[in-house]
Design an enzyme around this catalytic site. Structure first.
Site, PDB file in Angstrom:
ATOM      1  N   ASP A   1       0.815  -1.214   0.000  1.00  0.00           N
ATOM      2  CA  ASP A   1       0.000   0.000   0.000  1.00  0.00           C
ATOM      3  C   ASP A   1       0.850   1.266   0.000  1.00  0.00           C
ATOM      4  O   ASP A   1       0.312   2.375  -0.060  1.00  0.00           O
ATOM      5  CB  ASP A   1      -0.981   0.011   1.175  1.00  0.00           C
ATOM      6  CG  ASP A   1      -0.300  -0.127   2.537  1.00  0.00           C
ATOM      7  OD1 ASP A   1       0.652  -0.907   2.653  1.00  0.00           O
ATOM      8  OD2 ASP A   1      -0.734   0.550   3.490  1.00  0.00           O
TER       9      ASP A   1
ATOM     10  N   HIS B   1      -3.342   7.680   7.291  1.00  0.00           N
ATOM     11  CA  HIS B   1      -3.245   6.219   7.306  1.00  0.00           C
ATOM     12  C   HIS B   1      -4.364   5.623   8.160  1.00  0.00           C
ATOM     13  O   HIS B   1      -4.132   4.895   9.118  1.00  0.00           O
ATOM     14  CB  HIS B   1      -1.869   5.788   7.821  1.00  0.00           C
ATOM     15  CG  HIS B   1      -1.504   4.376   7.435  1.00  0.00           C
ATOM     16  ND1 HIS B   1      -1.754   3.301   8.253  1.00  0.00           N
ATOM     17  CD2 HIS B   1      -0.907   3.868   6.337  1.00  0.00           C
ATOM     18  CE1 HIS B   1      -1.320   2.194   7.680  1.00  0.00           C
ATOM     19  NE2 HIS B   1      -0.794   2.516   6.504  1.00  0.00           N
TER      20      HIS B   1
END
Length: 309
Positions: A67, A269
């Site tokens: 990611d 995040h």
């Protein structure tokens, strides 16, 4: 100097948020921007912004989880098609060079510009006359690094009125004084820079962290920063999950900001369990109980890096 988030989700993208990437825009300072992490579809997010890949100067990768890097091969291969002809340097942990070389080789991608990949294990990563980048290892399931980007202090502005009183006109002498050199006025008098320069302009400090649990290196990298970007994957009621997955909660991010004496904190995040900004508000509110000057990262929104006294 401004920060623009291109992805704020943890792990996988969602309909509301992309995975991790952020751009440090320095168009006034360097006429370029730097990219920190490059999750899947980062180049698509760039197309939705005012950024141009031709202006991309450097990429800093925090760690090798997908990611944070799966968007990198596509971005590198298509940069030339968007006018990117200047050298591009990519920094990151060991293994990054192999990932890039294998991806580009197997896909038969051609890079039409100079590409340099520099692997590091922390320390001084980059320095020039204007800026310095340092890195330290964090606490994650794989080697994950944070970056401290520090502008160097600049000389104060010249006092044009005082210069005129000394009989000096715009020219080479101005440059000498700005560089800290004294000027011989030719009458036995030495003009020192401090006689005609204002107070130095203090450089700004931005700290951008990779994925991490709380650790001492977070505080070292963030010490007295003007802006700290810290992961906040979970709310604090899930602190055990955060610990098990080597992540932080919003409270832990705020505690780090407070201990390090930073001026502003931006959380990013986020777990996909928090669907949208409305669901992220409780995460923000609990962080603000510890560190009031906290903001949530929002994609394609500009966050100025303010200069604090």
């Amino acid at each position: 100097m401004e920060l623009e988030f291109l992805g704020t989700n943890a792990g996988v993208p969602s309909l509301q948020r992309n995975v991790t990437s952020m751009a440090l825009r320095m168009f006034e300072e360097r006429r370029t921007f730097w990219l920190f992490d490059c999750g899947e579809a980062t180049q698509h997010q760039i197309l939705r912004s005012s950024l141009k890949l031709s202006k991309l100067e450097k990429v800093f990768i925090t760690h090798l989880h997908g990611d944070h890097i799966f968007g990198l091969p596509g971005l590198l291969s298509s940069r030339a098609y968007q006018g990117g002809t200047t050298k591009l340097t990519v920094y990151g942990p060991p293994g990054l060079k192999q990932f890039i070389e294998v991806s580009l080789t197997l896909s038969q991608s051609r890079i039409e510009y100079e590409l340099e990949v520099i692997e590091h294990t922390g320390g001084l990563v980059y320095e020039d006359q204007e800026i310095m980048v340092e890195s330290l290892l964090l606490d994650h399931r794989v080697d994950s690094y944070g970056y401290r980007i520090a502008e160097k202090d600049k000389a104060g502005s010249l006092d044009l009125k005082r210069l005129a009183e000394y009989g000096l006109k715009p020219g080479p002498a101005y440059g000498q004084l700005k560089r800290g050199e004294s000027i011989d006025l030719g009458n036995g008098q030495l003009l020192k820079p401090e006689d005609v320069l204002g107070s130095p302009k203090k450089g700004r400090i931005v700290t951008i962290l990779g994925d991490t649990r709380p650790c001492d290196n977070v505080l070292t990298l963030a010490r007295d920063a003007d802006l700290l970007v810290h992961e906040a994957t979970f709310m604090h009621d899930l602190k055990e999950s955060a610990h098990n997955y080597h992540h932080c909660t919003s409270i832990q991010a705020a505690e780090a900001a407070l201990k390090a004496g930073v001026k502003e904190l931006i959380l990013t995040h986020f777990s996909s369990r928090y669907k949208d900004l409305e669901h992220l508000q409780p995460l923000l509110e609990e962080a603000k109980t510890v560190f009031p000057n906290t903001k949530l990262a929002e994609e394609l929104v500009l966050f100025p890096v303010l200069r604090h006294a």
